[in-house]
Design an enzyme around this catalytic site. Structure first.
Site, PDB file in Angstrom:
ATOM      1  N   ARG A   1      -8.837   3.775  12.821  1.00  0.00           N
ATOM      2  CA  ARG A   1      -7.887   4.858  13.143  1.00  0.00           C
ATOM      3  C   ARG A   1      -7.396   4.800  14.585  1.00  0.00           C
ATOM      4  O   ARG A   1      -6.250   5.184  14.861  1.00  0.00           O
ATOM      5  CB  ARG A   1      -8.539   6.213  12.887  1.00  0.00           C
ATOM      6  CG  ARG A   1      -9.009   6.426  11.462  1.00  0.00           C
ATOM      7  CD  ARG A   1      -7.859   6.475  10.490  1.00  0.00           C
ATOM      8  NE  ARG A   1      -8.347   6.622   9.113  1.00  0.00           N
ATOM      9  CZ  ARG A   1      -7.595   6.416   8.045  1.00  0.00           C
ATOM     10  NH1 ARG A   1      -6.336   6.030   8.178  1.00  0.00           N
ATOM     11  NH2 ARG A   1      -8.099   6.560   6.839  1.00  0.00           N
TER      12      ARG A   1
ATOM     13  N   ASP B   1       0.855  -1.177   0.000  1.00  0.00           N
ATOM     14  CA  ASP B   1       0.000   0.000   0.000  1.00  0.00           C
ATOM     15  C   ASP B   1       0.898   1.236   0.000  1.00  0.00           C
ATOM     16  O   ASP B   1       1.720   1.404   0.896  1.00  0.00           O
ATOM     17  CB  ASP B   1      -0.882  -0.019   1.252  1.00  0.00           C
ATOM     18  CG  ASP B   1      -2.056   0.935   1.137  1.00  0.00           C
ATOM     19  OD1 ASP B   1      -2.407   1.320   0.011  1.00  0.00           O
ATOM     20  OD2 ASP B   1      -2.631   1.286   2.184  1.00  0.00           O
TER      21      ASP B   1
ATOM     22  N   ASP C   1      -9.334   0.301   1.373  1.00  0.00           N
ATOM     23  CA  ASP C   1      -8.439  -0.178   2.433  1.00  0.00           C
ATOM     24  C   ASP C   1      -9.007   0.242   3.785  1.00  0.00           C
ATOM     25  O   ASP C   1      -8.592   1.236   4.383  1.00  0.00           O
ATOM     26  CB  ASP C   1      -7.043   0.428   2.209  1.00  0.00           C
ATOM     27  CG  ASP C   1      -6.014  -0.198   3.134  1.00  0.00           C
ATOM     28  OD1 ASP C   1      -6.116  -1.399   3.401  1.00  0.00           O
ATOM     29  OD2 ASP C   1      -5.118   0.534   3.581  1.00  0.00           O
TER      30      ASP C   1
ATOM     31  N   GLN D   1      -4.863   1.953  14.806  1.00  0.00           N
ATOM     32  CA  GLN D   1      -3.673   2.390  14.081  1.00  0.00           C
ATOM     33  C   GLN D   1      -2.847   3.379  14.903  1.00  0.00           C
ATOM     34  O   GLN D   1      -1.619   3.304  14.956  1.00  0.00           O
ATOM     35  CB  GLN D   1      -4.135   3.049  12.776  1.00  0.00           C
ATOM     36  CG  GLN D   1      -3.030   3.502  11.839  1.00  0.00           C
ATOM     37  CD  GLN D   1      -3.589   4.201  10.586  1.00  0.00           C
ATOM     38  OE1 GLN D   1      -4.794   4.202  10.362  1.00  0.00           O
ATOM     39  NE2 GLN D   1      -2.715   4.765   9.789  1.00  0.00           N
TER      40      GLN D   1
ATOM     41  N   GLU E   1      -8.916   3.913  -2.958  1.00  0.00           N
ATOM     42  CA  GLU E   1      -7.642   3.718  -3.644  1.00  0.00           C
ATOM     43  C   GLU E   1      -7.873   3.014  -4.983  1.00  0.00           C
ATOM     44  O   GLU E   1      -8.922   2.426  -5.232  1.00  0.00           O
ATOM     45  CB  GLU E   1      -6.694   2.867  -2.790  1.00  0.00           C
ATOM     46  CG  GLU E   1      -6.533   3.385  -1.359  1.00  0.00           C
ATOM     47  CD  GLU E   1      -5.388   2.749  -0.596  1.00  0.00           C
ATOM     48  OE1 GLU E   1      -4.512   2.117  -1.224  1.00  0.00           O
ATOM     49  OE2 GLU E   1      -5.367   2.887   0.644  1.00  0.00           O
TER      50      GLU E   1
ATOM     51  N   HIS F   1      -3.428  13.833   0.366  1.00  0.00           N
ATOM     52  CA  HIS F   1      -3.715  12.944   1.495  1.00  0.00           C
ATOM     53  C   HIS F   1      -2.553  12.937   2.489  1.00  0.00           C
ATOM     54  O   HIS F   1      -2.757  13.030   3.703  1.00  0.00           O
ATOM     55  CB  HIS F   1      -3.986  11.521   0.992  1.00  0.00           C
ATOM     56  CG  HIS F   1      -4.088  10.501   2.093  1.00  0.00           C
ATOM     57  ND1 HIS F   1      -5.165  10.445   2.958  1.00  0.00           N
ATOM     58  CD2 HIS F   1      -3.242   9.527   2.495  1.00  0.00           C
ATOM     59  CE1 HIS F   1      -4.984   9.461   3.826  1.00  0.00           C
ATOM     60  NE2 HIS F   1      -3.827   8.884   3.574  1.00  0.00           N
TER      61      HIS F   1
ATOM     62  N   GLU G   1     -10.496  12.617   6.751  1.00  0.00           N
ATOM     63  CA  GLU G   1     -10.251  13.875   6.055  1.00  0.00           C
ATOM     64  C   GLU G   1     -11.557  14.606   5.732  1.00  0.00           C
ATOM     65  O   GLU G   1     -11.659  15.824   5.898  1.00  0.00           O
ATOM     66  CB  GLU G   1      -9.489  13.612   4.749  1.00  0.00           C
ATOM     67  CG  GLU G   1      -8.059  13.127   4.937  1.00  0.00           C
ATOM     68  CD  GLU G   1      -7.477  12.624   3.614  1.00  0.00           C
ATOM     69  OE1 GLU G   1      -6.899  13.425   2.878  1.00  0.00           O
ATOM     70  OE2 GLU G   1      -7.637  11.413   3.326  1.00  0.00           O
TER      71      GLU G   1
ATOM     72  N   GLU H   1     -10.582   3.891   2.929  1.00  0.00           N
ATOM     73  CA  GLU H   1      -9.589   4.579   2.121  1.00  0.00           C
ATOM     74  C   GLU H   1      -9.876   4.256   0.660  1.00  0.00           C
ATOM     75  O   GLU H   1      -9.809   3.093   0.247  1.00  0.00           O
ATOM     76  CB  GLU H   1      -8.159   4.184   2.520  1.00  0.00           C
ATOM     77  CG  GLU H   1      -7.826   4.653   3.934  1.00  0.00           C
ATOM     78  CD  GLU H   1      -6.328   4.663   4.261  1.00  0.00           C
ATOM     79  OE1 GLU H   1      -5.579   3.892   3.630  1.00  0.00           O
ATOM     80  OE2 GLU H   1      -5.942   5.447   5.144  1.00  0.00           O
TER      81      GLU H   1
ATOM     82  N   THR I   1      -9.423  -5.696   3.301  1.00  0.00           N
ATOM     83  CA  THR I   1      -9.248  -4.768   2.186  1.00  0.00           C
ATOM     84  C   THR I   1     -10.137  -5.284   1.061  1.00  0.00           C
ATOM     85  O   THR I   1     -10.036  -6.455   0.686  1.00  0.00           O
ATOM     86  CB  THR I   1      -7.778  -4.754   1.722  1.00  0.00           C
ATOM     87  OG1 THR I   1      -6.941  -4.416   2.834  1.00  0.00           O
ATOM     88  CG2 THR I   1      -7.560  -3.751   0.598  1.00  0.00           C
TER      89      THR I   1
ATOM     90  N   LYS J   1      -5.173  -1.993   9.938  1.00  0.00           N
ATOM     91  CA  LYS J   1      -5.435  -2.149   8.504  1.00  0.00           C
ATOM     92  C   LYS J   1      -5.696  -3.596   8.095  1.00  0.00           C
ATOM     93  O   LYS J   1      -6.376  -3.830   7.099  1.00  0.00           O
ATOM     94  CB  LYS J   1      -4.210  -1.693   7.709  1.00  0.00           C
ATOM     95  CG  LYS J   1      -3.790  -0.259   7.964  1.00  0.00           C
ATOM     96  CD  LYS J   1      -4.609   0.690   7.119  1.00  0.00           C
ATOM     97  CE  LYS J   1      -3.961   2.053   7.059  1.00  0.00           C
ATOM     98  NZ  LYS J   1      -4.630   2.885   6.073  1.00  0.00           N
TER      99      LYS J   1
END
Lengths: 399, 399
Positions: free
Chosen positions: A221, A111, A217, A224, A185, A118, A347, A183, A241, A237
């Protein structure tokens, strides 16, 4: 799914074994059935009678291209070869009569972190005291290895994970994540072909890349945040996925290549762009609360990523590491510069929660929420090259 | 390799296909040959006629045990079953008549950081200003994902990697690593059996662990230093990881289980030790310059690791992540508290270079150097349970 696309995937018709297929409109073409009547001489039967695309990925680019070219001929208007081969009469199946399975048995999953916007947004949040971009970021496409074994296909439910979190001061507690995020991606899937110790040059990267998929993904948080120093993300994570069911080939995306944004400073020679390898893929994130209607919450583009897929693969193999058939390399979260173009909830909700049509608000995902990613190139009169959807619904944590 | 060991590996006899084997003394027993004459009814033929142990790993622990028990009966003194089956007469082959191949096709490779002494040593070097142990270290076994596709078997040459390094101030340059290091580790290989979303409890971990291997996690310290923030090690590690050819089963190591060091603070309940799952394995690192004789440069033990393999697997799946058959989980560098017990050159040479018998000195590896890891449990009158050697020679960087 026009004839200009012809992506590859794995389908399981009712009461049958999985096999390789392509998609055309609202139908899939069963490549194993077509092969049986002798119409796909480009590959041996084990390539299309497979549970995943890995045997096909293990072939070279010339074979990938020859196979896709043959399919475009067979599916052209007026071509009657499949119909004439009586035994292949059931090769074309309505999409709702097949199950779409994970297209690739993922070996290694890398990844990246290749969106300037970002990386800047996250750097501001996680390290508010300093420069949001670390000194290495503009010199190489920062990346790390994720967990290949928990890559799942669109539609697979996502169980809310437990983990060690530190909501206040003091020692951690073990509990379900309260900050479940997405996420957005785009990932690429590789073939093989570089022996151990032999880098793939940036100009040859496309020969080793079969195609692209959408990637969600999923990220916890709070898990993490406690675990990630000094060795990077791990359990925040690795629980899941999601990828789209269709791998769209680089050839299908050829009309949509763009240069990518300028790079300053210029990368070192082994990472310097040899050709246009960014792609103008439009992306959209939708969120559905419970059984409600999906609401768009973000709209962005893949075209603006600072590091291209060619640069990413050249970097990842610059130390001589191999790429195996079936390895997945994801872009990292794709965020734009404007509000509403961010690829993650952390975000999108910096300045306040998202409001949904049912009146509820979201900072992070709640149980029962469904997230859907869409991606396409073209449209507006040009053939639209899509990926199908990349969808997942959050299940409550185990008690 | 006494009958108390019976490790599993993959051998290729001359001009033949790879197959599963066990080791006894200076011979290997070809399990495919034994199976052909009907003496291994515990497993179907595809399990022993395989290019790797993954099909065996995909079976359950009861099958692993039954198979190993059968082998111990067949190889017992006085048992004539193999000899009586005329067609299996060539099942027992001298070790120097076979090639030893990579025993496992590695899916995901996780590398932990579970030695208190190593984490403390590295923390002092990389973050001299603060507490060498970060706040999370005693609460969970810190780990990250490495690259499974570049795991190689003992004897595979290791090409010195290129990478971006910053020897002084200013921008990075791309050049061969000047700080090529080793990491002495022990890894475990898993079977399957936990569906996505379902953690493996710490007390059940041993049911999912097939056995252990020696691991040398080659590391380029200068590449690692520039790239590793904020997402962890990537190219500084991913160029190669060497494992021993033999996977030693947990059952063979059963007499060598020990409690492991005390833990303070006590881990959260899901990581609390349910039983003794540390192992008294003696370890040794030897270094041979050019064609010279190997010199011991470190001697340590696996018994002192802060986090046990059961705690590691419980942690790695505590978020619901699966372990696949063939996943590899390595311990992290194994270092003791005393000088000469460190598992990496960067630690061993903190206070000055190593002097070799030929008069040369080493801080990091030079081209032509060979590193050999040895590991064994028992000895001193008890059966010695060994892993075979884990060896690699450094090749010059590509020009």
């Amino acid at each position: 799914f026009p004839i200009q696309n012809l992506p590859f995937g794995i389908v399981r018709p009712r009461d049958s074994a999985p096999r390789v297929a392509t998609r055309i409109g609202d139908h899939v073409l069963d490549l194993a059935a077509v092969h049986r009547v002798g119409l796909l001489p480009e590959v041996p039967p084990e390539v299309v009678e497979a549970r995943n695309l890995n045997p096909l990925l293990g072939r070279d680019r010339a074979t990938w291209r020859a196979l896709r070219h043959r399919l475009s001929v067979l599916l052209s208007e007026g071509n009657g070869e499949i119909a004439a081969a009586g035994d292949a009469g059931d090769a074309l199946l309505p999409i709702d009569e097949v199950e779409l399975l994970l297209p690739v048995e993922v070996g290694d999953y890398v990844d990246f972190y290749s969106s300037l916007e970002h990386a800047t947004n996250l750097g501001r949040m996680f390290r508010p005291e300093g420069d949001p971009l670390l000194p290495n970021w503009r010199h190489l496409p920062i990346g790390y290895h994720g967990r290949g074994g928990t890559v799942v296909v669109s539609g697979t439910p996502i169980r809310r994970p437990w983990g060690q979190v530190t909501p206040g001061e003091g020692p951690p507690s073990f509990r379900p994540t309260q900050r479940l995020d997405i996420e957005l991606e785009v990932g690429f899937v590789t073939g093989g072909g570089n022996p151990l110790g032999t880098p793939i040059p940036v100009g040859a990267a496309a020969d080793h890349i079969f195609g692209l998929v959408l990637v969600n993904d999923w990220s916890a948080r709070d898990i993490q945040r406690f675990e990630y120093q000094p060795l990077g993300p791990f359990l925040g994570k690795s629980f899941a996925t999601t990828i789209s069911p269709w791998v769209v080939t680089l050839d299908a995306l050829e009309p949509h290549r763009v240069p990518g944004p300028p790079q300053e400073p210029e990368p070192l020679p082994h990472l310097r762009r040899a050709e246009d390898r960014a792609y103008a893929i439009d992306l959209e994130v939708l969120l559905a609360a419970g059984g409600g209607d999906p609401t768009p919450i973000s709209r962005t583009t893949f075209a603006g990523m600072y590091w291209t897929i060619a640069q990413q693969l050249a970097h990842a193999t610059s130390n001589g590491a191999t790429a195996r058939p079936g390895d997945l390399f994801a872009s990292g979260t794709i965020s734009g510069a404007d509000p509403g173009t961010e690829g993650s909830l952390i975000e999108l909700t910096r300045d306040g929660p998202i409001r949904l049509p049912d009146g509820s608000e979201r900072r992070f995902l709640e149980d029962g929420d469904t997230v859907i990613l869409h991606g396409w190139a073209g449209g507006d009169g040009r053939p639209r090259i899509g990926f199908g959807e990349c969808r997942g619904t959050v299940l409550p944590a185990l008690s």
